[in-house]
Write a protein that holds these residues in place. Structure first.
Motif, PDB file in Angstrom:
ATOM      1  N   UNK A 115       0.869  -1.111   0.181  1.00 28.69           N
ATOM      2  CA  UNK A 115      -0.293   0.218   0.226  1.00 28.69           C
ATOM      3  C   UNK A 115       1.028   0.966  -0.098  1.00 28.69           C
ATOM      4  N   UNK A 116       1.748   1.067   0.649  1.00 31.59           N
ATOM      5  CA  UNK A 116       3.012   2.054   0.758  1.00 31.59           C
ATOM      6  C   UNK A 116       3.648   2.655  -0.335  1.00 31.59           C
ATOM      7  N   UNK A 117       4.456   1.952  -1.244  1.00 29.97           N
ATOM      8  CA  UNK A 117       4.728   1.334  -1.922  1.00 29.97           C
ATOM      9  C   UNK A 117       4.855   1.944  -3.277  1.00 29.97           C
ATOM     10  N   UNK A 118       3.350   0.766  -3.942  1.00 31.98           N
ATOM     11  CA  UNK A 118       2.917   0.833  -4.861  1.00 31.98           C
ATOM     12  C   UNK A 118       2.200   1.296  -5.297  1.00 31.98           C
ATOM     13  N   UNK A 119       1.025   1.040  -4.278  1.00 29.02           N
ATOM     14  CA  UNK A 119      -0.325   1.849  -4.872  1.00 29.02           C
ATOM     15  C   UNK A 119      -0.557   2.786  -4.630  1.00 29.02           C
ATOM     16  N   UNK A 120      -2.320   2.994  -6.390  1.00 29.12           N
ATOM     17  CA  UNK A 120      -1.596   4.140  -7.369  1.00 29.12           C
ATOM     18  C   UNK A 120      -1.850   5.524  -6.339  1.00 29.12           C
ATOM     19  N   UNK A 121      -1.580   6.385  -6.145  1.00 28.19           N
ATOM     20  CA  UNK A 121      -1.480   8.325  -5.975  1.00 28.19           C
ATOM     21  C   UNK A 121      -3.037   8.379  -6.475  1.00 28.19           C
ATOM     22  N   UNK A 122      -3.726   8.118  -7.055  1.00 26.91           N
ATOM     23  CA  UNK A 122      -5.003   9.343  -7.302  1.00 26.91           C
ATOM     24  C   UNK A 122      -5.729   8.215  -6.951  1.00 26.91           C
ATOM     25  N   UNK A 123      -5.664   8.464  -5.128  1.00 26.25           N
ATOM     26  CA  UNK A 123      -6.182   7.743  -4.175  1.00 26.25           C
ATOM     27  C   UNK A 123      -8.263   8.039  -4.796  1.00 26.25           C
ATOM     28  N   UNK A 124      -8.420   9.072  -5.122  1.00 26.86           N
ATOM     29  CA  UNK A 124     -10.394   9.404  -5.501  1.00 26.86           C
ATOM     30  C   UNK A 124     -10.356   8.239  -6.172  1.00 26.86           C
ATOM     31  N   UNK A 125      -9.294   8.217  -7.548  1.00 25.09           N
ATOM     32  CA  UNK A 125     -10.167   6.704  -8.694  1.00 25.09           C
ATOM     33  C   UNK A 125      -9.961   5.652  -8.099  1.00 25.09           C
ATOM     34  N   UNK A 126      -8.756   5.239  -7.323  1.00 27.06           N
ATOM     35  CA  UNK A 126      -8.762   3.937  -7.289  1.00 27.06           C
ATOM     36  C   UNK A 126      -8.072   3.497  -5.813  1.00 27.06           C
ATOM     37  N   UNK A 127      -8.827   2.685  -4.885  1.00 27.91           N
ATOM     38  CA  UNK A 127      -8.307   2.904  -4.044  1.00 27.91           C
ATOM     39  C   UNK A 127      -7.940   1.357  -3.001  1.00 27.91           C
ATOM     40  N   UNK A 128      -7.328   1.349  -2.302  1.00 21.39           N
ATOM     41  CA  UNK A 128      -7.182   0.016  -1.824  1.00 21.39           C
ATOM     42  C   UNK A 128      -7.169  -0.525  -0.510  1.00 21.39           C
ATOM     43  N   UNK A 129      -7.128  -1.675   0.043  1.00 20.47           N
ATOM     44  CA  UNK A 129      -7.723  -2.308   1.152  1.00 20.47           C
ATOM     45  C   UNK A 129      -6.208  -3.151   1.614  1.00 20.47           C
ATOM     46  N   UNK A 130      -5.777  -2.422   2.400  1.00 18.27           N
ATOM     47  CA  UNK A 130      -4.563  -3.517   3.190  1.00 18.27           C
ATOM     48  C   UNK A 130      -5.283  -4.655   3.950  1.00 18.27           C
ATOM     49  N   UNK A 131      -4.643  -5.611   3.905  1.00 15.34           N
ATOM     50  CA  UNK A 131      -5.378  -7.041   4.289  1.00 15.34           C
ATOM     51  C   UNK A 131      -4.529  -7.386   5.612  1.00 15.34           C
TER      52      UNK A 131
END
Length: 367
Positions: free
Chosen positions: A319-335
């Motif tokens: 999540x910290x190193x690779x998740x897309x920077x546009x957090x409005x259009x791209x969301x991450x769920x940390x598992x």
């Protein structure tokens, strides 16, 4: 941190210099068409994160001849991004570098070929440099630049900056460009989809579903530890189907069995396209999707490059190193691994809640 201030000061002085606007090249080696090599022997997602850097290099030095030294598959990446990359060289691997096979007999001839190129600069952006910096030095370029890990071997403090393990990859590369005096470009990704890609999709899927009517589910990941369980993907896919989206399962040929497992675990119908589409045809499919749900892999970066809403399942530092920077259009769920094993229903609900919020925020709410 003091070293960040020092690096920013050095970068500003370099950019303000009239005689040598780009410290990336040694002044004595500058030419009408400088030869730059970029060493990044990685996979699709990591190379897509390099695009803003390649774009900045091209904008700063439009006449430069840029060679990507990468894995054999990346020849197709170089062709797709021919506006930024002029040539590709297959890297045979090197003992100790992870994530790739090693062709030991080829290494001496590969190094000799690199020396014959007489590069003005080799940019080492493969990693922190423990193995890659000594390797790159053997290429015989006039100048090397890149990263090094503090406390370890630094080839040249004027052209190598400390590796920040906690920084997002795109931002870390942007910091390196600033350090080297290359004016920064935008952080946006891109993935050109060609008419040939769209025709390849139609050849495999003559009647694709209507634009915006489907979700692409990608359950694969290169490392098994980064894969959310197939049964959980199946439950989420069922819920998305019930909400009115057609479910398309996608992945490489190596992931076909995994996609078939998701399909078998589903209660609702799904179209399994895993192993049937090349990267270009897959991108053509993705550009018309309503949503992508995937693990933290290169697929998430293609979705980001195309502007398609996505939800990615991230483990560890992903999540910290690779998740897309546009957090409005791209969301991450940390598992958290323990939650995935012990409370799978809780993680599934978090994923579904993230999907609903994402589609509402982007103006495409579920039914």
């Amino acid at each position: 941190m003091p070293w960040r201030q020092n690096l920013a000061s050095l970068g500003n002085r370099c950019m303000n210099s009239v005689r040598q606007p780009f410290r990336l090249l040694d002044a004595s080696a500058s030419s009408a068409q400088p030869k730059i090599a970029v060493f990044r022997a990685m996979h699709l997602g990591e190379l897509l994160c390099t695009v803003p850097t390649l774009r900045a290099l091209r904008a700063a030095m439009p006449n430069a001849h840029v060679t990507l030294i990468g894995l054999p598959w990346a020849a197709s990446f170089a062709r797709r991004f021919s506006g930024y990359i002029d040539a590709h060289v297959d890297f045979p691997g090197f003992p100790g570098l992870p994530g790739q096979s090693v062709d030991l007999p080829r290494i001496p001839s590969f190094i000799a070929a690199m020396q014959e190129q007489r590069f003005d600069c080799v940019l080492q952006i493969h990693g922190s440099g423990g193995l890659s910096n000594p390797l790159v030095r053997t290429f015989g370029a006039v100048r090397n630049a890149g990263f090094y890990r503090q406390g370890e071997y630094c080839p040249d403090p004027l052209h190598f900056m400390p590796w920040d393990e906690n920084c997002h990859d795109i931002l870390r590369l942007a910091q390196l460009m600033t350090f080297l005096g290359v004016p920064p470009a935008s952080h946006e990704l891109e993935f050109p989809v060609t008419e040939a890609d769209r025709q390849a999709l139609l050849a495999s899927l003559p009647k694709p579903p209507a634009a915006g009517s489907y979700v692409c589910i990608h359950p694969g990941a290169r490392l098994p530890a980064q894969r959310w369980p197939a049964a959980d993907f199946a439950r989420v896919a069922d819920r998305l189907h019930a909400a009115g989206l057609q479910v398309l399962l996608v992945g490489s040929a190596q992931e076909a069995t995994l996609a078939a497992t998701v399909q078998r675990d589903m209660r609702m119908p799904a179209l399994n396209l895993a192993g049937k589409l090349g990267v270009g045809a897959f991108a053509a499919l993705l550009e018309q999707a309503r949503l992508v749900v995937c693990n933290d892999t290169g697929i998430a970066h293609i979705a980001a490059a195309l502007g398609i809403p996505s939800v990615a399942l991230c483990y560890g530092s992903g999540l910290r190193r690779w998740a897309p920077l546009d957090r409005r259009r791209h969301r991450s769920v940390h598992v958290v691994t323990e939650d995935a094993a012990g409370q799978p229903g809780l993680v599934r609900e978090r994923v579904l809640a993230t999907v609903r919020a994402l589609l509402e925020d982007t103006g495409m709410p579920l039914a």
